[in-house]
Motif scaffolding. Structure first.
Motif, PDB file in Angstrom:
ATOM      1  N   ARG A 338       0.821  -1.212   0.000  1.00 53.07           N
ATOM      2  CA  ARG A 338       0.000   0.000   0.000  1.00 53.07           C
ATOM      3  C   ARG A 338       0.853   1.259   0.000  1.00 53.07           C
ATOM      4  O   ARG A 338       0.468   2.289  -0.553  1.00 53.07           O
ATOM      5  CB  ARG A 338      -0.935   0.021   1.228  1.00 53.07           C
ATOM      6  N   GLU A 339       2.017   1.177   0.631  1.00 54.55           N
ATOM      7  CA  GLU A 339       2.903   2.340   0.739  1.00 54.55           C
ATOM      8  C   GLU A 339       4.054   2.281  -0.262  1.00 54.55           C
ATOM      9  O   GLU A 339       5.026   3.038  -0.133  1.00 54.55           O
ATOM     10  CB  GLU A 339       3.457   2.436   2.167  1.00 54.55           C
ATOM     11  N   HIS A 341       6.318   0.035  -0.558  1.00 63.04           N
ATOM     12  CA  HIS A 341       7.522  -0.387   0.148  1.00 63.04           C
ATOM     13  C   HIS A 341       7.729  -1.898   0.075  1.00 63.04           C
ATOM     14  O   HIS A 341       8.433  -2.454   0.924  1.00 63.04           O
ATOM     15  CB  HIS A 341       7.451   0.031   1.628  1.00 63.04           C
TER      16      HIS A 341
END
Length: 467
Positions: A338-339, A341
């Motif tokens: 989601r980020e 990462h």
């Protein structure tokens, strides 16, 4: 009836034999996860005997010896090298249909050119012949790696390690790349507060950060992460019992760290929250550095308390766990994704009951940025034998893209474990060759099939890790 372990060992069809001998057999080895001693590579260690080289530290063999009723004195005790080897030779006939029977004779043949069957009658002759050859420089630690056409080897290293041996090997211009791999397990091990505080003190010393808070810990680990990258590290590796993805507040890991450093014993909830927070932070570091992250999950370690106190860890007293980690694994990768990462990732499960789960899990987070970004690692530990390798290859084929698989690794402490790559390659070529012979793959596509074999054995890993 075929001869035991002839040139076409494990290769049941003409196509399998062609694929192996013409395309897999001579490919270089990229051993991207192992537990070799960097010091022994740097010093080009010379082995005093086949016993030191072969039986020292090999818990697969130790478990078989114990199961055969061999006293611990002849396994990890003070028996002579010959006495230990003799007990292994006495055990070998009882390992038939165990992968150790194949590995033993593959290692004897490929390293020493010994084609004899090891048993009590041949033990002394084989022992003397191998020891004589060990006197030659080509049977040193580096010599054995070159004998097996190793191109890259990645060791397993703690954040506090100096990496001085890696630097020495690199500066000497050794033809084989030896790269570190980041293994930060001890930074998560808060279940033993006294041992954890001691580790934090050592991490403080090497990082130059006085670690008083959780944020200090993250800063110190980030500095060491940068240092590893400067020394050529491109992979992390985590040995975990399960995945951790609990919901936590930013203050939670800070408070838990403070209590542990004050000597308070954390409960199960504290341990899970802390590991959830730190595992995420470490994954972000990997993504930002462009590393590949590896997760070996599921074992129950050091089950025998008496022998753990006597011998310590990694002595052959570990087993498959039976954890249910699918949901936490999905949550962990989803939180990273989601980020933006989520780094390139390899997942290894120790229990084959999780095969289909892991094979389908990686498909959830393939994002088109890299072929095979999410990988299901080769059959690990108790699964790196014929049946386990075949199960992994077949399940990956059914649920994903076998053609993008990064292949085999030794996961070993022994310089004689490289034939595991040969074992894997033979099994791979047999599986694919049989499909061709049975009409499940088209003969007209043989150039593509041949390339697939070479990719899985070598090229996929070379591209994936940017070696």
């Amino acid at each position: 009836m075929r001869n035991f372990m002839d040139d076409n060992f494990l290769l049941q069809t003409d196509t399998a034999q062609q694929l192996y001998h013409e395309h897999a057999e001579h490919m270089p080895i990229i051993d991207y996860h192992c537990h070799l001693s960097p010091k022994e590579v740097a010093e080009d260690h010379r082995f005093r005997s086949i016993t030191e080289l072969w039986l020292g530290g090999d818990h697969y063999k130790w478990r078989a010896l114990r199961a055969n009723g061999v006293d611990e004195r002849f396994i990890t005790g003070d028996a002579t090298d010959w006495e230990k080897f003799e007990k292994w030779a006495e055990t070998i006939p009882y390992t038939m249909h165990n992968p150790l029977y194949h590995w033993t004779h593959l290692e004897l043949r490929t390293a020493f050119g010994v084609d004899k069957i090891l048993n009590p009658q041949t033990a002394r002759e084989i022992y003397d012949e191998c020891n004589e050859r060990l006197q030659s420089p080509e049977f040193s630690a580096r010599g054995l790696m070159q004998r097996y056409h190793v191109e890259v080897v990645c060791t397993t290293d703690d954040p506090i390690d100096s990496l001085e041996w890696h630097r020495q090997v690199r500066e000497e211009g050794f033809v084989i790349k030896m790269l570190p791999a980041w293994r930060p397990d001890k930074a998560m091990a808060i279940e033993n507060p006294a041992g954890y505080r001691e580790y934090i003190q050592r991490l403080s010393a090497v990082s130059g950060i006085e670690i008083k808070t959780y944020q200090d810990l993250i800063e110190a680990l980030a500095l060491r992460h940068d240092f590893f990258a400067e020394q050529g590290c491109r992979l992390s590796d985590h040995g975990i019992d399960r995945f951790y993805a609990d919901d936590y507040r930013p203050q939670d890991p800070c408070d838990i760290f403070d209590r542990v450093m004050n000597g308070e014993q954390p409960d199960r909830e504290d341990i899970s929250l802390f590991r959830s927070a730190l595992l995420y932070e470490l994954a972000v570091m990997d993504a930002e550095a462009g590393w590949v992250q590896q997760y070996h999950y599921g074992p129950i370690r050091n089950n025998n308390t008496k022998m753990f106190r006597r011998l310590g860890p990694d002595a052959g007293y570990d087993s498959m766990g039976d954890v249910d980690t699918a949901l936490s694994m999905a949550r962990f990768f989803d939180s990273l994704d989601r980020e933006d990462h989520l780094a390139k990732t390899i997942i290894y499960n120790i229990n084959p009951k999780d095969n289909d789960m892991v094979a389908t899990m990686i498909g959830n987070f393939q994002d088109g940025s890299v072929p095979g970004k999410m990988q299901w690692g080769s059959g690990w530990w108790f699964n790196d034998q014929k049946d386990g390798i075949e199960r992994q290859l077949n399940t990956l084929s059914q649920q994903g893209l076998l053609s993008r698989f990064v292949g085999m690794l030794t996961d070993s402490r022994s310089f004689l474990s490289y034939p595991r790559h040969e074992y894997f390659r033979r099994i791979l070529c047999n599986l694919i060759g049989n499909d061709v012979e049975q009409g499940l793959l088209p003969v007209s596509e043989m150039p593509r099939i041949e390339q697939m074999v070479e990719d899985i054995c070598y090229y996929n890993a070379k591209r994936y890790f940017n070696f």
